[in-house]
Motif scaffolding. Structure first.
Motif, PDB file in Angstrom:
ATOM      1  N   TRP A 187       0.860  -1.178   0.000  1.00  0.00           N
ATOM      2  CA  TRP A 187       0.000   0.000   0.000  1.00  0.00           C
ATOM      3  C   TRP A 187       0.901   1.234   0.000  1.00  0.00           C
ATOM      4  CZ3 TRP A 187      -4.440  -0.296   4.169  1.00  0.00           C
ATOM      5  CH2 TRP A 187      -5.295  -1.366   3.859  1.00  0.00           C
ATOM      6  N   TYR A 188       0.305   2.365  -0.363  1.00  0.00           N
ATOM      7  CA  TYR A 188       0.923   3.670  -0.150  1.00  0.00           C
ATOM      8  C   TYR A 188      -0.069   4.508   0.647  1.00  0.00           C
ATOM      9  CZ  TYR A 188       4.563   2.236  -3.315  1.00  0.00           C
ATOM     10  OH  TYR A 188       5.601   1.545  -3.883  1.00  0.00           O
ATOM     11  N   PHE A 189       0.441   5.286   1.597  1.00  0.00           N
ATOM     12  CA  PHE A 189      -0.479   5.957   2.515  1.00  0.00           C
ATOM     13  C   PHE A 189       0.190   7.174   3.139  1.00  0.00           C
ATOM     14  CE2 PHE A 189       2.226   4.092   5.561  1.00  0.00           C
ATOM     15  CZ  PHE A 189       1.900   4.536   6.840  1.00  0.00           C
ATOM     16  N   ASN A 190      -0.638   7.986   3.768  1.00  0.00           N
ATOM     17  CA  ASN A 190      -0.118   9.081   4.570  1.00  0.00           C
ATOM     18  C   ASN A 190      -1.022   9.270   5.777  1.00  0.00           C
ATOM     19  OD1 ASN A 190       1.794  10.988   5.224  1.00  0.00           O
ATOM     20  ND2 ASN A 190       1.542  12.181   3.349  1.00  0.00           N
ATOM     21  N   VAL A 191      -0.448   9.788   6.827  1.00  0.00           N
ATOM     22  CA  VAL A 191      -1.174  10.186   8.033  1.00  0.00           C
ATOM     23  C   VAL A 191      -0.840  11.644   8.267  1.00  0.00           C
ATOM     24  CG1 VAL A 191      -1.505   9.795  10.502  1.00  0.00           C
ATOM     25  CG2 VAL A 191      -0.983   7.859   9.000  1.00  0.00           C
ATOM     26  N   GLY A 192      -1.844  12.484   8.422  1.00  0.00           N
ATOM     27  CA  GLY A 192      -1.588  13.908   8.596  1.00  0.00           C
ATOM     28  C   GLY A 192      -2.392  14.492   9.740  1.00  0.00           C
ATOM     29  N   ARG A 193      -1.869  15.563  10.312  1.00  0.00           N
ATOM     30  CA  ARG A 193      -2.567  16.291  11.373  1.00  0.00           C
ATOM     31  C   ARG A 193      -2.592  17.773  11.035  1.00  0.00           C
ATOM     32  NH1 ARG A 193      -0.638  17.195  17.732  1.00  0.00           N
ATOM     33  NH2 ARG A 193      -2.444  18.458  18.375  1.00  0.00           N
ATOM     34  N   VAL A 194      -3.754  18.381  11.219  1.00  0.00           N
ATOM     35  CA  VAL A 194      -3.902  19.829  11.093  1.00  0.00           C
ATOM     36  C   VAL A 194      -4.255  20.379  12.469  1.00  0.00           C
ATOM     37  CG1 VAL A 194      -5.200  21.713  10.038  1.00  0.00           C
ATOM     38  CG2 VAL A 194      -4.643  19.675   8.696  1.00  0.00           C
ATOM     39  N   ARG A 195      -3.463  21.325  12.929  1.00  0.00           N
ATOM     40  CA  ARG A 195      -3.689  21.957  14.233  1.00  0.00           C
ATOM     41  C   ARG A 195      -3.898  23.449  14.009  1.00  0.00           C
ATOM     42  NH1 ARG A 195      -0.419  24.514  18.129  1.00  0.00           N
ATOM     43  NH2 ARG A 195      -1.205  24.233  20.270  1.00  0.00           N
ATOM     44  N   LYS A 196      -5.061  23.957  14.414  1.00  0.00           N
ATOM     45  CA  LYS A 196      -5.401  25.357  14.166  1.00  0.00           C
ATOM     46  C   LYS A 196      -5.579  26.104  15.491  1.00  0.00           C
ATOM     47  CE  LYS A 196      -7.417  24.725   9.612  1.00  0.00           C
ATOM     48  NZ  LYS A 196      -8.475  25.127   8.677  1.00  0.00           N
ATOM     49  N   ARG A 197      -4.939  27.266  15.564  1.00  0.00           N
ATOM     50  CA  ARG A 197      -5.078  28.148  16.721  1.00  0.00           C
ATOM     51  C   ARG A 197      -5.178  29.574  16.207  1.00  0.00           C
ATOM     52  NH1 ARG A 197      -5.939  24.092  18.212  1.00  0.00           N
ATOM     53  NH2 ARG A 197      -5.368  22.928  20.084  1.00  0.00           N
ATOM     54  N   MET A 201      -1.886  27.924  11.578  1.00  0.00           N
ATOM     55  CA  MET A 201      -2.162  26.523  11.284  1.00  0.00           C
ATOM     56  C   MET A 201      -0.841  25.764  11.201  1.00  0.00           C
ATOM     57  SD  MET A 201      -4.402  24.861   8.169  1.00  0.00           S
ATOM     58  CE  MET A 201      -3.320  25.434   6.859  1.00  0.00           C
ATOM     59  N   GLU A 202      -0.778  24.619  11.881  1.00  0.00           N
ATOM     60  CA  GLU A 202       0.383  23.742  11.822  1.00  0.00           C
ATOM     61  C   GLU A 202      -0.041  22.441  11.156  1.00  0.00           C
ATOM     62  OE1 GLU A 202       2.151  23.364  15.750  1.00  0.00           O
ATOM     63  OE2 GLU A 202       1.248  25.291  16.265  1.00  0.00           O
ATOM     64  N   VAL A 203       0.734  22.006  10.185  1.00  0.00           N
ATOM     65  CA  VAL A 203       0.396  20.806   9.426  1.00  0.00           C
ATOM     66  C   VAL A 203       1.575  19.843   9.465  1.00  0.00           C
ATOM     67  CG1 VAL A 203      -0.428  19.909   7.221  1.00  0.00           C
ATOM     68  CG2 VAL A 203      -1.033  22.240   7.907  1.00  0.00           C
ATOM     69  N   SER A 204       1.322  18.620   9.876  1.00  0.00           N
ATOM     70  CA  SER A 204       2.378  17.609   9.943  1.00  0.00           C
ATOM     71  C   SER A 204       1.889  16.324   9.303  1.00  0.00           C
ATOM     72  CB  SER A 204       2.802  17.360  11.396  1.00  0.00           C
ATOM     73  OG  SER A 204       1.689  17.045  12.214  1.00  0.00           O
ATOM     74  N   ALA A 205       2.828  15.472   8.902  1.00  0.00           N
ATOM     75  CA  ALA A 205       2.475  14.249   8.183  1.00  0.00           C
ATOM     76  C   ALA A 205       3.535  13.182   8.391  1.00  0.00           C
ATOM     77  CB  ALA A 205       2.320  14.536   6.689  1.00  0.00           C
ATOM     78  N   PHE A 206       3.147  11.933   8.168  1.00  0.00           N
ATOM     79  CA  PHE A 206       4.114  10.842   8.175  1.00  0.00           C
ATOM     80  C   PHE A 206       5.124  11.028   7.050  1.00  0.00           C
ATOM     81  CE2 PHE A 206       4.810   6.621   6.026  1.00  0.00           C
ATOM     82  CZ  PHE A 206       5.870   6.229   6.829  1.00  0.00           C
TER      83      PHE A 206
END
Length: 226
Positions: A187-197, A201-206
């Motif tokens: 498989w190919y995949f990603n996991v991401g998080r969006v954090r908003k204050r 905005m902070e964006v991170s990913a695998f």
């Protein structure tokens, strides 16, 4: 199709998913079940640069099932130094306002389908999207998401059922179509998080995409068996 999956992908991260058949899981969002304790935690990084994220997020995952069907199970830990301002804007599943607040996204490309998007917020509200040939919001992944909070962050347990490689032909509106990842057909995949204050905005990913978002399929990380 299977031969096309790896084409054009260079220097993407590779993750081997452990197998835990029949593992007991309460699915309460707390990551305190025995199955999680010996699994490695993988950090998310800044989505644009690949540098360490300012606010840490880690995930664990395992496969629970046979050679054709079963569940891919994710456990996520989102550290949060400002729990008082943790943002959720929706009270219903399928509400697009989810993307305007704190959220986590799973993007999954199986051997036969590119790709699925599953997004959820700290309250466990979820949106399922099929991104193949456009944007299809009528698709349901039959995914289970349960979240929990503590003083230092929030956690989630996510169980994604796999329906086999012919599912998209039998019922394209239901379930993840594909077989478990193998060495010949990962498989190919990603996991991401969006954090908003506020306005930030902070964006991170695998797997960093070198852009501001997650939808760069050729930057998805590779998922293989152990």
């Amino acid at each position: 199709w299977r031969g096309e999956l790896g084409r054009g992908r260079v220097n993407v991260p590779v993750l081997a998913v452990p197998v835990r058949r029949g593992a007991e899981l309460a699915l309460d969002g707390r990551l305190d079940d025995a199955v999680w304790q010996d699994l490695p935690a993988t950090p998310l990084v800044d989505v644009q640069s690949g540098a360490a994220a300012r606010v840490a997020t880690t995930f664990k995952m395992y496969w629970d099932g046979g050679d054709r069907a079963g569940h891919m199970v994710f456990g996520l830990r989102c550290e949060e130094p400002d729990m008082a301002n943790l943002r959720t804007l929706t009270a219903d599943a399928g509400d697009w306002r989810l993307f305007s607040a704190d959220n986590v996204e799973l993007l999954i490309e199986t051997q036969v389908h590119s790709y699925y998007q599953i997004a959820f917020d700290p309250a466990g509200h979820r949106i399922d999207l099929d991104r193949k040939d456009g944007l299809h919001s009528t698709w349901s992944g039959e995914v289970e998401v349960v979240t929990a909070r503590d003083a230092a962050g929030w956690t989630a347990e996510v169980r994604v059922p796999l329906f086999g490689s012919t599912q998209a032909e039998l019922n394209p509106e239901l379930g993840v179509s594909g077989d478990p990842p193998s060495r010949e057909a990962p498989w190919y995949f990603n996991v991401g998080r969006v954090r908003k204050r506020g306005t930030s905005m902070e964006v991170s990913a695998f797997s960093p995409t070198l852009t501001t978002g997650f939808h760069e399929v050729l930057k998805f990380g590779k998922l293989t068996p152990p």
